[in-house]
Design an enzyme around this catalytic site. Structure first.
Site, PDB file in Angstrom:
ATOM      1  N   HIS A  63     -10.166   7.270  30.989  1.00 56.93           N
ATOM      2  CA  HIS A  63      -9.040   7.988  30.655  1.00 56.93           C
ATOM      3  C   HIS A  63      -8.386   8.285  32.073  1.00 56.93           C
ATOM      4  CE1 HIS A  63     -11.492   9.018  26.931  1.00 56.93           C
ATOM      5  NE2 HIS A  63     -10.287   8.089  26.758  1.00 56.93           N
ATOM      6  N   ASP A  87      -8.910   9.704  20.495  1.00 58.63           N
ATOM      7  CA  ASP A  87      -9.834  10.582  20.908  1.00 58.63           C
ATOM      8  C   ASP A  87      -9.378  11.663  21.887  1.00 58.63           C
ATOM      9  OD1 ASP A  87     -10.729   7.599  22.995  1.00 58.63           O
ATOM     10  OD2 ASP A  87      -9.643   9.376  23.609  1.00 58.63           O
ATOM     11  N   ASP A 138       1.064   2.902  12.731  1.00 57.83           N
ATOM     12  CA  ASP A 138       0.729   1.432  13.468  1.00 57.83           C
ATOM     13  C   ASP A 138       1.474   1.526  14.849  1.00 57.83           C
ATOM     14  OD1 ASP A 138       0.548  -1.838  12.371  1.00 57.83           O
ATOM     15  OD2 ASP A 138       0.447  -0.966  14.260  1.00 57.83           O
ATOM     16  N   GLY A 139       0.888   1.190  15.925  1.00 59.29           N
ATOM     17  CA  GLY A 139       1.505   1.419  17.039  1.00 59.29           C
ATOM     18  C   GLY A 139       2.540   0.181  17.356  1.00 59.29           C
ATOM     19  N   ASP A 156      -3.808   2.133  24.704  1.00 59.24           N
ATOM     20  CA  ASP A 156      -5.378   2.595  24.623  1.00 59.24           C
ATOM     21  C   ASP A 156      -6.097   2.260  23.358  1.00 59.24           C
ATOM     22  OD1 ASP A 156      -7.099   5.465  24.876  1.00 59.24           O
ATOM     23  OD2 ASP A 156      -7.990   3.546  25.053  1.00 59.24           O
ATOM     24  N   THR A 158      -8.330  -0.245  20.411  1.00 59.58           N
ATOM     25  CA  THR A 158      -9.569  -1.066  20.236  1.00 59.58           C
ATOM     26  C   THR A 158      -9.342  -2.468  20.699  1.00 59.58           C
ATOM     27  OG1 THR A 158      -8.878  -1.121  17.872  1.00 59.58           O
ATOM     28  CG2 THR A 158     -10.520   0.243  18.316  1.00 59.58           C
ATOM     29  N   PRO A 163      -7.303  -3.614  13.030  1.00 56.90           N
ATOM     30  CA  PRO A 163      -5.885  -3.102  13.303  1.00 56.90           C
ATOM     31  C   PRO A 163      -5.447  -3.306  14.703  1.00 56.90           C
ATOM     32  CG  PRO A 163      -7.554  -1.643  13.391  1.00 56.90           C
ATOM     33  CD  PRO A 163      -8.360  -2.786  12.940  1.00 56.90           C
TER      34      PRO A 163
END
Ligand code: SAM
Length: 276
Positions: A63, A87, A138-139, A156, A158, A163
Site C-alpha cells: 500500500h 480493502d 466497474d473501474g 489496485d 485483482t 472482473p
C-alpha cells in the site's frame, strides 16, 4: 479452514501455505469468492478466489509503494483515483498527503469494502474519511466515463482474471491517459516477474506506446506469489527518478523511504529485460 493449512496455488506446481486459526467470513459474492481468515503468522487475511489480497502483517509494503511513489513524483496531487483497492489500504496511504483534496475509490465489489471494514480495521479505517468518495462500480466503466479529471490514478486490482480481466488491456491504459490531467501519473500493480513475465512485458509495451515516461519498480511482499512484486508507472510529464529533495514532506511509513523512491526502480537483469 480453522486449524488447517491453507495453500494458494501460485502456479500449478508451486504454492504458498499458511496455518489458519479460524475462518471469519466466507461467501460467493456477485463477482468472486470472498474469504476473510485469521492466520497464525500474518494476522487477518483477505482472499479473493483463493488468492491472497492483503494481510494485516505485511500490507504496509504494497500500500505504501503503490501510493507514495506517484504521489511524491507529482508536485501537487489533489485529485486521486483508486481502481479496486476495496480493502482501503491505498486510500489510507493517499490521505497522508495534505495536498490531496479528494480520493475516489471505485471497487466493483461492495462486499470487499464491507468485510474489510469489519475484519481489517487497521487497513480499511480511512474509507469513511470526508476526503474519500467510495463508489461500487466497474473501474473499467468509470475510466471510460472520465476525462481530464485526476492528477494520479492507482490501479489496485485483482489478477487479470474474472472482473479484472479488462484492467490490464491497452484500451484501459488509453482510457487512463484520457482520465488523467495533462500532467497526470498512473501506477498499476503488475504482478511478479517469476510467474507473470509475459504480463509485465506486455503491459510495459502497451504503456510505453501511450505515456512518454514509463517505468517499472519493485517491492518485497512476502505473501504475494514469489514475494517480488512489480508496479508499472506511466507519466505524462514528471519522472519518478527526478523528484527534488524539497518535495519530500514528512509522512509516517514502515517501508517507503525517499531513498526507495529511486532505489525501487533499480532492477535485476532478468526484470530489466522485461522493460526493453
Ligand atoms: N493488492 C491486491 C493485489 O495486488 O492483488 C489487490 C487488492 S484489492 C482488494 C483488489 C480489488 O480489485 C478487489 O476488491 C476487487 O473487487 C477489485 N476489482 C476487480 N475487478 C475490478 C473492476 N473491474 N473494477 C473495480 N474493481 C475491481
Amino acid at each position: 479452514m480453522a486449524g488447517l493449512w491453507f495453500t494458494e496455488n501460485q502456479t500449478e506446481n508451486y504454492g504458498i501455505t499458511m496455518k489458519i486459526n479460524k475462518t471469519l467470513h466466507t461467501e460467493q459474492t456477485e463477482f468472486q469468492k470472498l474469504d476473510m481468515v485469521e492466520t497464525a503468522e500474518w494476522g487477518n487475511m483477505l482472499l479473493l478466489d483463493g488468492m491472497v489480497m492483503t494481510t494485516e502483517k505485511d500490507e504496509f509494503v504494497y500500500h505504501e509503494m503503490v501510493a507514495h511513489v506517484p504521489l511524491f513524483t507529482h508536485p501537487n496531487p489533489e485529485y486521486v483515483l483508486v481502481v479496486g483497492g476495496g480493502d482501503g489500504g491505498v486510500i489510507r496511504e493517499i490521505l497522508k498527503h495534505p495536498s490531496v483534496k479528494k480520493a475516489t475509490l471505485v471497487d466493483i465489489d461492495g462486499k470487499v469494502i464491507e468485510y474489510s471494514k469489519k475484519f481489517l480495521p487497521s487497513i480499511a479505517g480511512e474509507l469513511e474519511n470526508p476526503r474519500v468518495d467510495v463508489r461500487v462500480d466497474d473501474g473499467f466503466m468509470h475510466i471510460a466515463k472520465s476525462e481530464n479529471e485526476y492528477d494520479v490514478i492507482m490501479v489496485d486490482s485483482t489478477e487479470p482474471v474474472g472482473p479484472a480481466v479488462n484492467l490490464f488491456t491497452k484500451g484501459f491504459y488509453a482510457g487512463i491517459a484520457k482520465a488523467l490531467k495533462e500532467d497526470g501519473i498512473f501506477v498499476a500493480q503488475t504482478d511478479n516477474p517469476w510467474f507473470k513475465a509475459d504480463l509485465i512485458r506486455e503491459v510495459q509495451k502497451d504503456v510505453k506506446e501511450i505515456f512518454p515516461i514509463t517505468r517499472l519498480y519493485t517491492a518485497n511482499v512476502p505473501t504475494y506469489p514469489s514475494g517480488m512484486w512489480t508496479f508499472t508507472l506511466g507519466s505524462k510529464k514528471y519522472d519518478p527518478l527526478e523528484v527534488s529533495e524539497d518535495r519530500f514532506h514528512e509522512i509516517e511509513t514502515k517501508y517507503y523511504t525517499k531513498e526507495l523512491q529511486k532505489a525501487a526502480f533499480v532492477l535485476p537483469k532478468f526484470v530489466q529485460d522485461l522493460t526493453r
